[in-house]
Write an enzyme that holds these catalytic residues in place. Structure first.
Site, mmCIF file in Angstrom:
data_model
loop_
_atom_site.group_PDB
_atom_site.id
_atom_site.type_symbol
_atom_site.label_atom_id
_atom_site.label_comp_id
_atom_site.label_asym_id
_atom_site.label_seq_id
_atom_site.Cartn_x
_atom_site.Cartn_y
_atom_site.Cartn_z
ATOM 1 N N LYS A 80 29.238 -53.252 3.954
ATOM 2 C CA LYS A 80 29.273 -52.122 4.888
ATOM 3 C C LYS A 80 30.282 -51.061 4.452
ATOM 4 C CE LYS A 80 27.855 -55.031 8.715
ATOM 5 N NZ LYS A 80 26.419 -54.817 8.484
ATOM 6 N N LEU A 122 20.885 -46.752 18.770
ATOM 7 C CA LEU A 122 19.923 -47.508 19.584
ATOM 8 C C LEU A 122 18.640 -47.778 18.798
ATOM 9 C CD1 LEU A 122 20.438 -45.269 22.764
ATOM 10 C CD2 LEU A 122 21.451 -47.525 22.371
ATOM 11 N N GLY A 123 18.755 -47.975 17.484
ATOM 12 C CA GLY A 123 17.583 -48.248 16.649
ATOM 13 C C GLY A 123 16.555 -47.135 16.760
ATOM 14 N N ALA A 141 21.585 -50.794 5.444
ATOM 15 C CA ALA A 141 22.467 -49.642 5.191
ATOM 16 C C ALA A 141 22.088 -48.379 5.974
ATOM 17 C CB ALA A 141 22.574 -49.310 3.702
ATOM 18 N N ALA A 142 21.103 -48.469 6.880
ATOM 19 C CA ALA A 142 20.781 -47.287 7.698
ATOM 20 C C ALA A 142 21.979 -46.939 8.590
ATOM 21 C CB ALA A 142 19.541 -47.551 8.542
ATOM 22 N N GLY A 143 22.532 -47.959 9.255
ATOM 23 C CA GLY A 143 23.705 -47.715 10.102
ATOM 24 C C GLY A 143 24.887 -47.217 9.288
ATOM 25 N N ASP A 144 25.045 -47.750 8.079
ATOM 26 C CA ASP A 144 26.163 -47.321 7.227
ATOM 27 C C ASP A 144 25.997 -45.860 6.811
ATOM 28 O OD1 ASP A 144 27.165 -49.918 7.364
ATOM 29 O OD2 ASP A 144 26.035 -50.550 5.604
HETATM 30 O O1 RIB Z 1 25.118 -52.899 6.665
HETATM 31 C C1 RIB Z 1 24.428 -53.456 5.591
HETATM 32 C C2 RIB Z 1 25.341 -54.315 4.763
HETATM 33 O O2 RIB Z 1 25.777 -55.409 5.550
HETATM 34 C C3 RIB Z 1 24.704 -54.927 3.553
HETATM 35 O O3 RIB Z 1 24.758 -54.091 2.424
HETATM 36 C C4 RIB Z 1 25.444 -56.247 3.403
HETATM 37 O O4 RIB Z 1 26.260 -56.304 2.275
HETATM 38 C C5 RIB Z 1 26.236 -56.418 4.688
HETATM 39 O O5 RIB Z 1 27.579 -56.182 4.510
#
Ligand code: RIB
Length: 309
Positions: A40, A221-222, A251-254
């Site tokens: 993350k 909220l997705g 990784a969408a949230g990230d």
């Molecule tokens: O948010 C997605 C991430 O969560 C992934 O890349 C995984 O490594 C976990 O940390």
């Protein structure tokens, strides 16, 4: 110009798609296996850098080939990795990801992500931070180190963004260090006891989180988009956007959080950053993998042209 500093996790993601979740004791065939850089913290750093913010990573990886690859890829994305520690004591963090029915399930091996303690996190931050910078933290590193990083950042005059993932209750005093908490529905339930089910309960969760001490909140909220409340109490509701077939939500949230942090550096309002992050995350889900799926500022700008707001 202010920069983003991410104190966070770096994982090698081992990701595979399955038709359905296997039952206990069952073996099923998967497809679309990929090994790719994730974590993350590192994903959020890549999002910040691709969206145009000068970005530093504070993290630890093992002295192994996964560690080599993660650092090389993060540097190639434009993130300063000069303070990424290599440790002989732990192996690099790994995430085993099962993609199933448009969503994912993740099992983590923290490994070197827990190698930096509170004093090391604080010392690294003091070396690199300047007032006005943004600190981004999540829940995949040592908890005390994360709390210490947020506290010293607040004292130094940084804007602190916290993504409680995985979620864990915070000591009451820690909330005062947080300028923006960004979290999803299940994290909201864990952090403040409100599981948002609709716009009204999402607003209630935001207010509860602000009452705990966070100055602003962005709640994802997705498929229903996101709801936010800024430090002045103004709220924003941003619908999700569909920019193509959803291939992988990793990784969408990230990506969204990276846009919020980069938005602070750019001087955007919370609502403007939420709209930017929504489109950026909308692109990420149309691509496979974690960091490799995250778009550039130019790609997001092009996609925003086609999105009516
Ligand atoms: O948010 C997605 C991430 O969560 C992934 O890349 C995984 O490594 C976990 O940390």
């Amino acid at each position: 110009m202010a920069k983003v500093i991410v104190f966070g996790s770096m994982n090698m993601d081992l990701s595979i798609e399955a038709e359905r979740m296997p039952a206990a004791g069952e073996t099923i065939a998967g497809r679309g296996f990929l090994t790719n850089p994730g974590g993350k913290g590192a994903n959020q750093a890549v999002a910040c850098a691709r969206l145009g913010a000068k970005t530093h990573m504070l993290a630890a990886v093992g002295a192994d080939t996964f560690g080599d690859e993660l650092v090389a890829d993060l540097e190639a994305a434009g993130v300063d990795c000069s303070r990424v520690v290599r440790t002989e004591r732990e192996t690099t963090g790994v995430a085993v990801i099962l993609r199933c029915a448009g969503d994912n399930r993740i099992v983590l091996h923290a490994g070197a992500n827990h190698a930096l303690g509170a004093s090391e996190a604080e010392a690294a931050l003091r070396e690199v931070a300047a007032p006005g910078d943004v600190l981004v933290c999540q829940g995949e590193c040592d908890f005390d180190a994360t709390l210490a990083a947020m506290h010293v950042a607040h004292e130094l005059g940084l804007h602190v963004v916290y993504n409680p993932a995985p979620a864990r209750a915070l000591p009451g005093a820690a909330w005062a260090d947080i300028d923006l908490v960004c979290l999803n529905e299940t994290e909201s339930e864990a952090m403040c006891g409100v599981l948002p089910a609709d716009e009204a309960s999402a607003r209630a969760a935001c207010e509860r989180l602000r009452a705990l001490g966070a100055r602003s909140v962005a709640l994802t909220l997705g498929g229903a988009g996101s709801v936010g409340v800024d430090e002045r109490g103004s709220s924003a509701v941003v619908p999700a956007v569909a920019l193509g077939k959803v291939l992988d939500t990793t990784a969408a949230g990230d990506t969204y959080i990276g846009a919020l942090a980069a938005g602070v550096v750019r001087g955007l309002s919370l609502e403007e950053s939420m709209r930017w992050g929504t489109v950026a995350a909308g692109i990420t889900v149309t691509r496979l993998g974690a960091q490799r799926a995250i778009p550039t500022a130019a790609e997001v700008a092009a996609a925003m042209e086609g999105v009516a707001h």
